[in-house]
Write a protein that holds these residues in place. Sequence first.
Motif, PDB file in Angstrom:
ATOM      1  N   ARG A  54     -47.771  48.928 -86.154  1.00 20.08           N
ATOM      2  CA  ARG A  54     -48.443  47.823 -85.449  1.00 20.08           C
ATOM      3  C   ARG A  54     -49.009  46.890 -86.511  1.00 20.08           C
ATOM      4  NH1 ARG A  54     -52.816  49.844 -83.381  1.00 20.08           N
ATOM      5  NH2 ARG A  54     -53.092  48.997 -81.299  1.00 20.08           N
ATOM      6  N   VAL A  69     -56.964  52.268 -82.682  1.00 17.70           N
ATOM      7  CA  VAL A  69     -57.022  53.338 -81.674  1.00 17.70           C
ATOM      8  C   VAL A  69     -57.239  54.683 -82.378  1.00 17.70           C
ATOM      9  CG1 VAL A  69     -55.932  54.214 -79.556  1.00 17.70           C
ATOM     10  CG2 VAL A  69     -55.371  51.950 -80.378  1.00 17.70           C
ATOM     11  N   THR A  81     -50.444  58.567 -82.476  1.00 18.25           N
ATOM     12  CA  THR A  81     -49.744  57.288 -82.361  1.00 18.25           C
ATOM     13  C   THR A  81     -50.569  56.129 -82.896  1.00 18.25           C
ATOM     14  OG1 THR A  81     -50.674  56.920 -80.164  1.00 18.25           O
ATOM     15  CG2 THR A  81     -48.513  58.012 -80.283  1.00 18.25           C
ATOM     16  N   ALA A 105     -52.119  54.191 -81.034  1.00 14.76           N
ATOM     17  CA  ALA A 105     -51.794  53.087 -80.133  1.00 14.76           C
ATOM     18  C   ALA A 105     -52.099  53.453 -78.686  1.00 14.76           C
ATOM     19  CB  ALA A 105     -50.310  52.741 -80.254  1.00 14.76           C
ATOM     20  N   LEU A 106     -52.357  52.424 -77.875  1.00  9.58           N
ATOM     21  CA  LEU A 106     -52.351  52.619 -76.420  1.00  9.58           C
ATOM     22  C   LEU A 106     -50.915  52.390 -75.970  1.00  9.58           C
ATOM     23  CD1 LEU A 106     -55.518  50.486 -75.500  1.00  9.58           C
ATOM     24  CD2 LEU A 106     -55.404  52.957 -75.874  1.00  9.58           C
ATOM     25  N   VAL A 107     -50.739  52.041 -74.689  1.00 15.70           N
ATOM     26  CA  VAL A 107     -49.376  51.808 -74.225  1.00 15.70           C
ATOM     27  C   VAL A 107     -49.283  50.399 -73.644  1.00 15.70           C
ATOM     28  CG1 VAL A 107     -47.490  52.870 -72.933  1.00 15.70           C
ATOM     29  CG2 VAL A 107     -49.543  54.192 -73.412  1.00 15.70           C
ATOM     30  N   ASP A 143     -52.228  47.626 -75.184  1.00 16.36           N
ATOM     31  CA  ASP A 143     -52.174  47.905 -76.609  1.00 16.36           C
ATOM     32  C   ASP A 143     -52.082  46.606 -77.420  1.00 16.36           C
ATOM     33  OD1 ASP A 143     -51.943  49.822 -78.851  1.00 16.36           O
ATOM     34  OD2 ASP A 143     -50.048  48.758 -79.139  1.00 16.36           O
ATOM     35  N   LEU A 184     -54.762  45.376 -80.056  1.00 18.02           N
ATOM     36  CA  LEU A 184     -54.305  45.170 -81.430  1.00 18.02           C
ATOM     37  C   LEU A 184     -54.698  43.793 -81.931  1.00 18.02           C
ATOM     38  CD1 LEU A 184     -52.664  45.963 -83.970  1.00 18.02           C
ATOM     39  CD2 LEU A 184     -50.727  44.836 -82.893  1.00 18.02           C
TER      40      LEU A 184
END
Length: 431
Positions: free
Chosen positions: A97, A156, A162, A164-166, A170, A174
């Motif tokens: 990311r 996150v 990860t 990350a969220l989804v 996300d 970000l």
Amino acid sequence: MIVATFMGWLAAIELVAPDLTENMAWLVFGRIRPMHINLVLFGFVTPGLLGAAFYYIPRLLKTDLYSEKLGIFTVVAWNIALVAVVITLSLGLTQGREYAELIWPSDIMVVLAFALIFFNFAMTVRQRQEPLLYVSVWYVLAGTILTATTYSLGNVIWRPDTGALVGIPDAILLWFYGHNVFGLLLTPLAAGVTYYVIPQAVRAPLYSHSLSMIGFWSLIVVYTHIGTHHLLQVPVPTWLKVVAIVDSIAMVIPVMAFLINIWYTAKGKLGAIHADIGAKFVFTGTIMYFFVSIQGSMMSLPDVQRVTHFNNYVVAHAHVGVLGFAGMIALGGIYYILPRITGKPLFSRFLADFQYWMILIGVVGFTVILTIAGLVQGNSWINGETVYRILPQIHVYYLIRAGLGLIIFISAILGLYNIVRSIFFNPGERA
Ligand code: HEM
Ligand code: HEM
């Protein structure tokens, strides 16, 4: 700066000759680019600006730093984290990311470093002898604690696997963080250095303490939630886009409050700025800040962004901001403070001036070349051309960019030579 700009240059070469690093996994563009970006941000500009803060905070507060040992510990930890960044990214260990590539253990080190630096500064404020909190102190305290917080959120950090969220949430989170790297880390730290260096260099009090406070608080209010202007082409909720666009325009308030204050402080005294190479770097940084902010506000308008998004126009803006504004001021801080720490003049004013001009030519050249390339790309795409058919048209700009990048890279080497000579092998008279 040397390693980071070398990575940038390598990335630029790969855009000119993409097959060059075939079968060399650790050198492919997808690994070199994040290394370049993370190293310029966390290896060059941020530590440069923080280093200056470690110098001026005790002086502005008329007290010793709370803990020199803790300061040294954070420097060591910071640099271990940087080595980890280079190794992990070159091995392809990334969370993928933008601006949040670092894997979880590196994230923890970054957050810890910012938290400890904030603690050291906050405790210094607590034991201060000077009752007035000058604006630079506000900026540094805010920059460090807000970065520790937004970095944790944006990366996150509670999901180590990860990071990350989804889906869309996300992306929103970000870019909330991503934009705050510029708005709540680089900008306040660079403003802090500017507010320290310019009044000193021109030997005049700051034009207005009240205006500096207006600039500070409006920055905190406005900058914190404009990250969604990176996502105007994405199906995020419209109200979020509207907030981001309106406040990207409202950014004119903190930007101009800061610039008017600095420029009025320096009014009629540009000779003194010219005479000090540190102040010259810093003052040039403020001019770049003007340009990057006006440009940024324009790029937040949906009609403009339909042309500029996803192409080299943004990369031009990024270099004006991170190199022209924050990087110039980081170098200015170093050159201003170095002779005052060593008690000796800089080893070579000529070399420092030479470096100044190399960077200025490099960054202005980048801006012109990449803006043209971006406009060619953006307008062609709007007219229905596919991405790959435009690549031959922009090849020449990529070539020129690589040339300009080489100038900046060489300037970094000259800068290091000058600094090392100034500290260790300096025949200069004691100042
Ligand atoms: C008024 C102030 C500013 C505004 C409104 C603004 C606005 C924007 C916008 C709208 C974008 C996204 C463009 C796109 O993806 O289409 C962007 C990207 C960017 N801006 Fe700014 N900007 C401002 C100041 C700055 C400053 C001061 C810096 C550096 C210190 C900076 C660094 C960047 C960078 C590095 C990117 C590229 C992000 C990426 O990788 O996609 N900006 N800016
Ligand atoms: C210390 C100086 C520099 C700073 C602070 C800096 C900063 C940045 C930033 C923030 C980005 C992300 C841009 C975006 O995603 O919109 C970037 C990308 C890039 N930079 Fe630099 N940079 C510097 C020097 C250089 C040099 C000397 C070169 C050599 C040519 C270079 C080449 C590149 C390339 C090729 C990219 C990737 C652009 C793309 O993805 O198309 N940079 N740089």
